[in-house]
Design an enzyme around this catalytic site. Structure first.
Site, short mmCIF file in Angstrom:
data_model
loop_
_atom_site.label_atom_id
_atom_site.label_comp_id
_atom_site.label_asym_id
_atom_site.label_seq_id
_atom_site.Cartn_x
_atom_site.Cartn_y
_atom_site.Cartn_z
N ASN A 91 -10.51 -2.40 3.86
CA ASN A 91 -9.19 -2.82 4.35
C ASN A 91 -9.21 -4.25 4.86
O ASN A 91 -8.21 -4.97 4.75
CB ASN A 91 -8.67 -1.84 5.40
CG ASN A 91 -8.18 -0.54 4.76
OD1 ASN A 91 -7.99 -0.47 3.54
ND2 ASN A 91 -8.00 0.50 5.56
N HIS A 102 -6.80 3.56 18.46
CA HIS A 102 -6.38 4.63 17.57
C HIS A 102 -7.65 5.08 16.87
O HIS A 102 -7.98 4.64 15.76
CB HIS A 102 -5.34 4.16 16.55
CG HIS A 102 -5.04 5.21 15.51
ND1 HIS A 102 -4.52 6.44 15.82
CD2 HIS A 102 -5.25 5.23 14.16
CE1 HIS A 102 -4.38 7.16 14.72
NE2 HIS A 102 -4.84 6.45 13.70
N ASN A 131 -6.13 1.73 8.76
CA ASN A 131 -7.24 1.93 9.69
C ASN A 131 -8.46 1.08 9.37
O ASN A 131 -8.65 0.68 8.23
CB ASN A 131 -7.65 3.42 9.65
CG ASN A 131 -6.77 4.26 10.54
OD1 ASN A 131 -6.42 3.86 11.62
ND2 ASN A 131 -6.42 5.45 10.07
N GLY A 170 0.86 -1.19 0.00
CA GLY A 170 0.00 0.00 0.00
C GLY A 170 0.89 1.23 0.00
O GLY A 170 1.42 1.64 1.03
N GLY A 180 0.29 4.49 -0.93
CA GLY A 180 -0.38 5.79 -1.09
C GLY A 180 0.43 6.85 -0.36
O GLY A 180 1.65 6.76 -0.27
N HIS A 181 -0.26 7.84 0.19
CA HIS A 181 0.45 8.92 0.87
C HIS A 181 1.34 8.38 1.99
O HIS A 181 2.50 8.76 2.13
CB HIS A 181 -0.55 9.92 1.48
CG HIS A 181 -1.40 10.59 0.45
ND1 HIS A 181 -2.72 10.27 0.23
CD2 HIS A 181 -1.09 11.55 -0.45
CE1 HIS A 181 -3.19 11.02 -0.74
NE2 HIS A 181 -2.23 11.80 -1.18
N VAL A 182 0.80 7.48 2.80
CA VAL A 182 1.51 7.00 3.98
C VAL A 182 2.65 6.06 3.59
O VAL A 182 3.80 6.25 3.99
CB VAL A 182 0.53 6.28 4.94
CG1 VAL A 182 1.29 5.59 6.07
CG2 VAL A 182 -0.49 7.27 5.50
N ASP A 196 1.77 -2.21 -4.61
CA ASP A 196 0.50 -1.49 -4.58
C ASP A 196 -0.34 -1.99 -5.75
O ASP A 196 0.19 -2.57 -6.70
CB ASP A 196 0.74 0.02 -4.70
CG ASP A 196 -0.48 0.85 -4.31
OD1 ASP A 196 -0.47 1.45 -3.23
OD2 ASP A 196 -1.46 0.89 -5.09
N ARG A 254 -12.58 6.59 11.42
CA ARG A 254 -11.63 5.69 10.76
C ARG A 254 -12.25 4.33 10.47
O ARG A 254 -11.75 3.60 9.63
CB ARG A 254 -10.39 5.51 11.66
CG ARG A 254 -9.56 6.78 11.82
CD ARG A 254 -8.44 6.58 12.81
NE ARG A 254 -7.57 7.74 12.94
CZ ARG A 254 -7.74 8.72 13.82
NH1 ARG A 254 -8.76 8.68 14.66
NH2 ARG A 254 -6.90 9.72 13.88
#
Ligand SMILES: NC(=O)c1ccc[n+]([C@@H]2O[C@H](COP(=O)([O-])OP(=O)(O)OC[C@H]3O[C@@H](n4cnc5c(N)ncnc54)[C@H](O)[C@@H]3O)[C@@H](O)[C@H]2O)c1
Length: 301
Positions: free
Chosen positions: A94, A174, A119, A8, A10-12, A33, A87
């Site tokens: 996910n 979280h 998340n 994965g 992406g941004h993270v 990805d 979240r």
């Protein structure tokens, strides 16, 4: 020789990969990805950027088989469906990605540690453990480690000290039921609530600012990534170097039979041991509430 996989990007995931490459923190990085073009582009960017920092990390793309001898596989896939301040809206997508990807990774012979960012972090961490069948100590969620950094930033600002001199923990989910365990929060070595004239309202306000910390960023830029990627990089370092540092990660609580944020010693084997905090009755009740919430979501997937 250290090898990390990131699933994965992406941004993270992309920020985490960049953080690891810029610091030369790993020898080999395997990035995967659904978006093949993005992976090719990220690999090129990492290589361009490493020329300036004089680091050498070998980058491999889209090959799950290469995870066989990885030390750590980071789970950072996500769905675009994240709702403001919830979240859990990502849970369905996910969870499907966990069921798709984890068996593929395990079947390579991978025997390392899963570090889960996706998340809802605690529920996804629990699901990765269930689907992988790995012992709980080899599954770590980033949990409330980022929330704890946010609490330290806010307390530091309010009391005019560096956040680095603020200690203590945000515990539990979280997510929305997280709480600041004020009985653990110290400035220097002094307990905040004993040393400073701080009202209940102020404590509540700081707790809310901590909880909303991610959403303030999310609202303005559409995602958060630097905070979590640097937090994940620190946890990765503690594993690779067997540092035995303590982070409030999502870890299995045998008395609650679920994963949630609680400080644990992190080393080569994953979770070495959990701390035994002397929480107040009120904090214990909040921790229990978080555990019940996470478990109820876990039972739905
Ligand atoms: N734990 C934390 O403190 C924390 C902080 C920030 C973000 N997050 C979470 O991290 C996750 C990633 O966030 P983001 O901003 O990078 O999201 P993003 O939408 O930018 O990227 C998600 C990436 O995952 C990929 N993906 C989706 N399903 C996949 C699969 N089955 N296999 C491989 N790749 C897949 C997508 O193609 C996409 O590139 C989200 O779940 C987000 O909520 C957690």
């Amino acid at each position: 020789m250290s090898k990390i996989g990131i699933i994965g990007m992406g941004h993270v995931g992309a920020d985490l990969g960049n953080t690891l490459c810029q610091a030369g923190q790993v020898d080999e990085l395997v990035i995967i990805d659904k978006k093949a073009d993005k992976i090719t582009a990220e690999a090129l960017e990492y290589q361009d950027a490493m020329l300036s920092t004089n680091q050498t990390v070998k980058i491999f793309t889209q090959d799950v088989e290469l995870l066989k001898d990885a030390d750590i596989v980071v789970i950072s896939f996500g769905s675009q469906s994240i709702d403001n301040e919830d979240r859990t809206s990502e849970l369905k997508d996910n969870a499907a990605s966990v069921r798709e990807m984890i068996p593929q990774i395990v079947s390579t012979g991978f025997r390392g540690i899963f570090l889960v960012i996706s998340n809802p972090c605690d529920v996804i961490t629990a699901l990765v453990q269930e689907v992988s069948g790995f012992p709980a100590h080899r599954i770590i969620g980033t949990g409330t480690s980022l929330d704890t950094n946010r609490m330290r930033r806010i307390v530091g600002q309010e009391f005019g000290v560096s956040p680095q001199s603020v200690e203590g923990y945000v515990l539990g989910e979280h997510g929305e039921s997280q709480f600041v365990a004020w009985s653990t929060v110290r400035i220097g070595s002094q307990l905040l609530t004993d040393t400073y004239d701080v009202s209940q309202e102020k404590l509540e306000w700081m707790k809310e600012e901590t909880r909303l910390g991610g959403w303030h960023i999310h609202q303005a830029k559409g995602w958060t990534s630097y905070g979590i990627s640097s937090t994940a990089a620190r946890i990765i370092q503690s594993i690779l170097k067997d540092e035995q540092k303590i982070y409030p990660v999502s870890t299995w609580d045998k008395t609650k039979d679920i994963f949630l944020g609680y400080p644990a010693v992190i080393g080569k084997q994953g979770v070495v041991k959990r701390l035994e905090l002397a929480l107040t009755d009120e904090e214990t009740a909040k921790y229990q509430k978080s555990a019940v919430k996470i478990k109820s979501f876990f039972e739905k997937v």
